[in-house]
Design an enzyme around this catalytic site. Sequence first.
Site, PDB file in Angstrom:
ATOM      1  N   CYS A  30       0.696  -1.309  -0.081  1.00  0.00           N
ATOM      2  CA  CYS A  30       0.110  -0.005  -0.020  1.00  0.00           C
ATOM      3  C   CYS A  30       0.895   1.110  -0.082  1.00  0.00           C
ATOM      4  O   CYS A  30       1.356   1.618   1.145  1.00  0.00           O
ATOM      5  CB  CYS A  30      -0.949   0.070   1.242  1.00  0.00           C
ATOM      6  SG  CYS A  30      -1.828   1.626   1.607  1.00  0.00           S
ATOM      7  N   CYS A  33       0.021   3.530   2.702  1.00  0.00           N
ATOM      8  CA  CYS A  33       0.583   3.215   4.125  1.00  0.00           C
ATOM      9  C   CYS A  33       2.169   3.612   4.322  1.00  0.00           C
ATOM     10  O   CYS A  33       2.281   4.070   5.279  1.00  0.00           O
ATOM     11  CB  CYS A  33       0.520   1.354   4.298  1.00  0.00           C
ATOM     12  SG  CYS A  33      -1.113   0.910   4.078  1.00  0.00           S
TER      13      CYS A  33
END
Length: 103
Positions: A30, A33
């Site tokens: 991600c 993230c």
Amino acid sequence: MIIEIKNIEAFKAAISKPTCSVVDFYVTWCSLCKMIHQKYEDFSDIYTNVNFYQVDVGEVSDVVYMAGFINIPSFKFYKNNELIGEFQGDNPEELEKLIKEKN
């Protein structure tokens, strides 16, 4: 310091603390993230009276099920086994605001 939660027992111990525990739910692929992770690390150095954890949602499905998370990145705040707040996204200012508020 951020502690990686690798099983349900560690998650239960983390959220049962009487002080604020922030749990970062992420996955390694991600990009959002990864963008907020450095600030999350910085916050763990600044707010030493808060417990910082992370959970790789691809690795610990029983924790994800128990936490009931929806999107990544997702941050949940706990005290004494109670969910006291949550934040989704990659806005470090909003995350820090919640850390200060829930502390």
